[in-house]
Design a protein around this motif. Structure first.
Motif, short mmCIF file in Angstrom:
data_model
loop_
_atom_site.label_atom_id
_atom_site.label_comp_id
_atom_site.label_asym_id
_atom_site.label_seq_id
_atom_site.Cartn_x
_atom_site.Cartn_y
_atom_site.Cartn_z
N GLU A 27 2.10 -5.33 -7.51
CA GLU A 27 2.67 -4.30 -8.37
C GLU A 27 1.99 -4.35 -9.73
O GLU A 27 2.13 -5.32 -10.46
CB GLU A 27 4.17 -4.53 -8.56
N PRO A 28 1.26 -3.29 -10.09
CA PRO A 28 0.68 -3.25 -11.44
C PRO A 28 1.78 -3.11 -12.49
O PRO A 28 2.43 -2.08 -12.59
CB PRO A 28 -0.21 -2.01 -11.42
N VAL A 29 2.04 -4.17 -13.23
CA VAL A 29 3.14 -4.20 -14.18
C VAL A 29 3.03 -3.07 -15.21
O VAL A 29 4.05 -2.52 -15.64
CB VAL A 29 3.21 -5.58 -14.88
N MET A 30 1.82 -2.69 -15.58
CA MET A 30 1.66 -1.62 -16.57
C MET A 30 2.29 -0.32 -16.10
O MET A 30 2.70 0.51 -16.91
CB MET A 30 0.18 -1.40 -16.90
N LYS A 31 2.41 -0.12 -14.79
CA LYS A 31 2.98 1.12 -14.25
C LYS A 31 4.49 1.18 -14.45
O LYS A 31 5.09 2.22 -14.32
CB LYS A 31 2.65 1.26 -12.76
N TYR A 32 5.13 0.04 -14.75
CA TYR A 32 6.57 0.04 -14.97
C TYR A 32 6.96 0.87 -16.19
O TYR A 32 8.09 1.32 -16.30
CB TYR A 32 7.07 -1.39 -15.20
N PHE A 33 6.04 1.07 -17.09
CA PHE A 33 6.34 1.74 -18.35
C PHE A 33 5.85 3.19 -18.39
O PHE A 33 5.80 3.79 -19.45
CB PHE A 33 5.74 0.94 -19.51
N VAL A 34 5.47 3.73 -17.24
CA VAL A 34 4.98 5.10 -17.16
C VAL A 34 5.99 5.92 -16.38
O VAL A 34 6.34 5.58 -15.25
CB VAL A 34 3.60 5.15 -16.45
N LYS A 35 6.47 7.00 -16.99
CA LYS A 35 7.42 7.89 -16.31
C LYS A 35 6.69 8.61 -15.18
O LYS A 35 5.59 9.12 -15.36
CB LYS A 35 7.99 8.90 -17.29
N ALA A 36 7.31 8.64 -14.03
CA ALA A 36 6.68 9.25 -12.86
C ALA A 36 7.49 10.44 -12.37
O ALA A 36 8.68 10.33 -12.11
CB ALA A 36 6.55 8.23 -11.75
N ASP A 37 6.84 11.56 -12.29
CA ASP A 37 7.43 12.75 -11.69
C ASP A 37 6.72 13.02 -10.38
O ASP A 37 5.60 12.57 -10.16
CB ASP A 37 7.26 13.96 -12.62
N GLY A 38 7.36 13.78 -9.51
CA GLY A 38 6.70 14.19 -8.29
C GLY A 38 6.77 13.21 -7.14
O GLY A 38 6.06 13.37 -6.15
N VAL A 39 7.61 12.19 -7.24
CA VAL A 39 7.79 11.27 -6.13
C VAL A 39 8.97 11.79 -5.31
O VAL A 39 10.10 11.82 -5.80
CB VAL A 39 8.04 9.82 -6.61
N PRO A 40 8.72 12.20 -4.08
CA PRO A 40 9.80 12.76 -3.26
C PRO A 40 10.90 11.74 -2.98
O PRO A 40 10.64 10.53 -2.89
CB PRO A 40 9.10 13.15 -1.95
N THR A 41 12.11 12.22 -2.83
CA THR A 41 13.21 11.33 -2.49
C THR A 41 13.26 11.05 -1.00
O THR A 41 13.77 10.02 -0.58
CB THR A 41 14.56 11.93 -2.94
N GLU A 42 12.69 11.96 -0.19
CA GLU A 42 12.69 11.74 1.26
C GLU A 42 11.69 10.65 1.65
O GLU A 42 10.78 10.31 0.91
CB GLU A 42 12.41 13.03 2.04
N HIS A 43 11.88 10.15 2.86
CA HIS A 43 11.05 9.08 3.40
C HIS A 43 9.65 9.60 3.74
O HIS A 43 9.49 10.68 4.30
CB HIS A 43 11.70 8.51 4.66
N TYR A 44 8.63 8.82 3.38
CA TYR A 44 7.25 9.09 3.80
C TYR A 44 6.50 7.77 3.77
O TYR A 44 6.93 6.81 3.12
CB TYR A 44 6.56 10.13 2.91
N THR A 45 5.42 7.72 4.50
CA THR A 45 4.57 6.52 4.48
C THR A 45 3.14 6.93 4.20
O THR A 45 2.74 8.08 4.43
CB THR A 45 4.61 5.77 5.83
N ILE A 46 2.40 5.99 3.68
CA ILE A 46 0.95 6.14 3.48
C ILE A 46 0.31 5.05 4.33
O ILE A 46 0.70 3.88 4.22
CB ILE A 46 0.57 6.00 2.00
#
Length: 180
Positions: A27-46
């Motif tokens: 987990e890149p710790v720096m990403k904890y402090f960046v607001k993220a939009d556009g992450v779906p609430t439904e289940h998906y995998t990569i």
């Protein structure tokens, strides 16, 4: 698994939880402090082991993962102003890593820069470079360049800016492979 953004982190975490094999999730710790939009609430995998082409280009391949992807994207914007179009590959996972995506990109561009927060000496970038040289070295127009952490212990708070991969370091590396 080493995600560069919240969308990928969620999809890769879901894939890791569903995997029958053990998965280590960085987990890149720096990403904890960046607001993220556009992450779906439904289940998906990569899919684990499948890289993503973040930006298509024809002059140089830049391979990155984790926090270095965002820095490479900023570098790409700066270089585009100078007419250099880089292809940015986000590995997403380190084992397995998507050799085919990297080799296909290098076959197109003939140049390679690897950017990561691991040490340059003994870091994962060395594996990427070694694989490209072994399997497609004849396609390289210039020697590959690695951008990574200095060969020292991880910096304390006052030295942290030396540890973080800044876009300027990637711009410099790309300019070096373009000059050769």
């Amino acid at each position: 698994v080493y995600a560069s953004n919240p969308y990928d982190a969620k999809g890769l975490m879901a894939a890791a939880l569903e995997s029958e094999d053990p998965v280590v999730f960085f987990e890149p710790v720096m990403k904890y402090f960046v607001k993220a939009d556009g992450v779906p609430t439904e289940h998906y995998t990569i899919p684990i082991g499948k890289a993503k082409t973040v930006r298509a280009g024809s002059d140089v391949t830049v391979v990155a993962y984790g926090n270095a992807v965002n820095s490479a994207a900023k570098a790409a914007d700066q270089l585009a102003a100078d007419g250099i179009e880089l292809e940015l590959i986000d590995l997403r996972t380190l084992k397995p890593w998507d050799r085919d995506a990297v080799l296909e990109s290098v076959a197109k561009t003939g140049r390679l820069v690897v950017a990561h927060e691991a040490p340059v000496i003994g870091g994962f970038g060395a594996e990427i470079v070694a694989t490209v040289v072994e399997r497609a070295g004849d396609l390289l127009e210039t020697p590959p360049v690695r951008v990574g952490h200095p060969d020292m212990v991880w910096g304390q708070a006052k030295l942290e800016h030396y540890s973080v991969i800044q876009p300027a370091r990637i711009v410099d590396a790309v300019q070096r492979v373009m000059e050769d």
